[in-house]
Scaffold this motif. Structure first.
Motif, short mmCIF file in Angstrom:
data_model
loop_
_atom_site.label_atom_id
_atom_site.label_comp_id
_atom_site.label_asym_id
_atom_site.label_seq_id
_atom_site.Cartn_x
_atom_site.Cartn_y
_atom_site.Cartn_z
N VAL A 18 62.39 87.42 67.06
CA VAL A 18 63.43 87.09 68.05
C VAL A 18 63.42 85.59 68.36
O VAL A 18 64.48 84.95 68.41
CB VAL A 18 63.22 87.90 69.35
N MET A 19 62.24 85.01 68.54
CA MET A 19 62.12 83.59 68.85
C MET A 19 62.64 82.72 67.70
O MET A 19 63.32 81.71 67.92
CB MET A 19 60.67 83.24 69.17
N ILE A 20 62.33 83.13 66.48
CA ILE A 20 62.82 82.38 65.31
C ILE A 20 64.34 82.46 65.26
O ILE A 20 65.02 81.46 65.01
CB ILE A 20 62.21 82.94 64.00
N GLY A 21 64.89 83.66 65.50
CA GLY A 21 66.34 83.82 65.50
C GLY A 21 67.01 82.96 66.54
O GLY A 21 68.02 82.30 66.27
N ILE A 22 66.44 82.92 67.75
CA ILE A 22 67.01 82.09 68.83
C ILE A 22 66.96 80.62 68.46
O ILE A 22 67.92 79.87 68.68
CB ILE A 22 66.24 82.34 70.14
N SER A 23 65.84 80.18 67.88
CA SER A 23 65.71 78.76 67.52
C SER A 23 66.71 78.36 66.45
O SER A 23 67.25 77.26 66.47
CB SER A 23 64.29 78.46 67.06
#
Length: 227
Positions: free
Chosen positions: A92-97
């Motif tokens: 999720v964090m990678i997707g947001i970044s």
């Protein structure tokens, strides 16, 4: 930000030293080896790197993971639950970044996009299951595309001539890229690390009178190092 990061490290070490000293003198009896004290080796470096690194995503991820492990050690959260949620959280964090990276670095992104209008005319350096080394000393540097796929690329422009703003697009996929940059230029980095890392070891103050070298780095299970 680098200076602030150094100050934080200094404060942490001073605090630990004072605690040990006061304990040794019998003035205090502070126990720093509390339940989950080992998580501080994850939490403290991650927190400091938020103020030092160009890419803050992994620092934030490790900070959250460290805090979650500390809460587990304190029996506030379950190790089993955290273990199941770590991988989805990272995704999720990678997707947001990826979604917001252009927004967060809007000026840098726009400049890189402008310099990449003639991307096909940039010099190409590619290593697939091998390595490539290039030294452009004494030559005028006009930008480059670097691709390392299960291989390594080393580009040395430390003694090259940079007359105006230029861009380096560096893509490391299960490989490594090393870029040696020249002295006397500004360095701006746009990083997209996906289970990899983009490390900028060059920290300089921005000078409008100097040309800027923009580095657009993507690391997928690989690494891009700027030094």
């Amino acid at each position: 930000m680098k200076k602030f990061g150094n100050v934080l490290w200094g404060v942490v070490l001073i605090a630990i030293g004072i605690i040990f000293g006061l304990n040794a003198l019998g003035i205090t009896s502070i126990n720093i080896f509390f339940q989950g004290w080992w998580t501080l080796f994850i939490i403290i470096p991650s927190f400091i790197e938020l103020f030092r690194g160009d890419s803050k995503m992994w620092s934030l991820i490790w900070l959250v993971v460290g805090i979650a492990l500390l809460l587990c050690a304190q029996d506030i959260l379950s190790f089993h639950l955290v273990g199941k949620l770590i991988f989805p959280f990272i995704l999720v964090m990678i997707g947001i970044s990826i979604i917001f990276k252009d927004t967060l670095n809007k000026k840098v992104s726009e400049k890189i996009k402008s310099l990449n209008k003639n991307k096909g005319e940039l010099e190409e350096y590619c290593a697939t299951f091998g390595e490539q080394k290039s030294d452009l000393s004494g030559q005028e540097f006009k930008g480059a595309n670097l691709d390392a796929i299960f291989g390594s690329v080393e580009l040395d422009v430390s003694k090259a001539i940079l007359k105006k703003d230029q861009v380096i697009n560096a893509n490391a996929i299960f490989g490594g890229i090393e870029i040696k940059v020249p002295v006397g230029v500004n360095i701006k980095v746009k990083a997209t690390p996906i289970f990899g890392g983009v490390t900028n070891k060059i920290k300089t103050d921005f000078n409008e009178s100097l040309p800027t070298l923009y580095i657009n780095g993507t690391a997928l299970f690989g690494g891009v190092e700027i030094k």
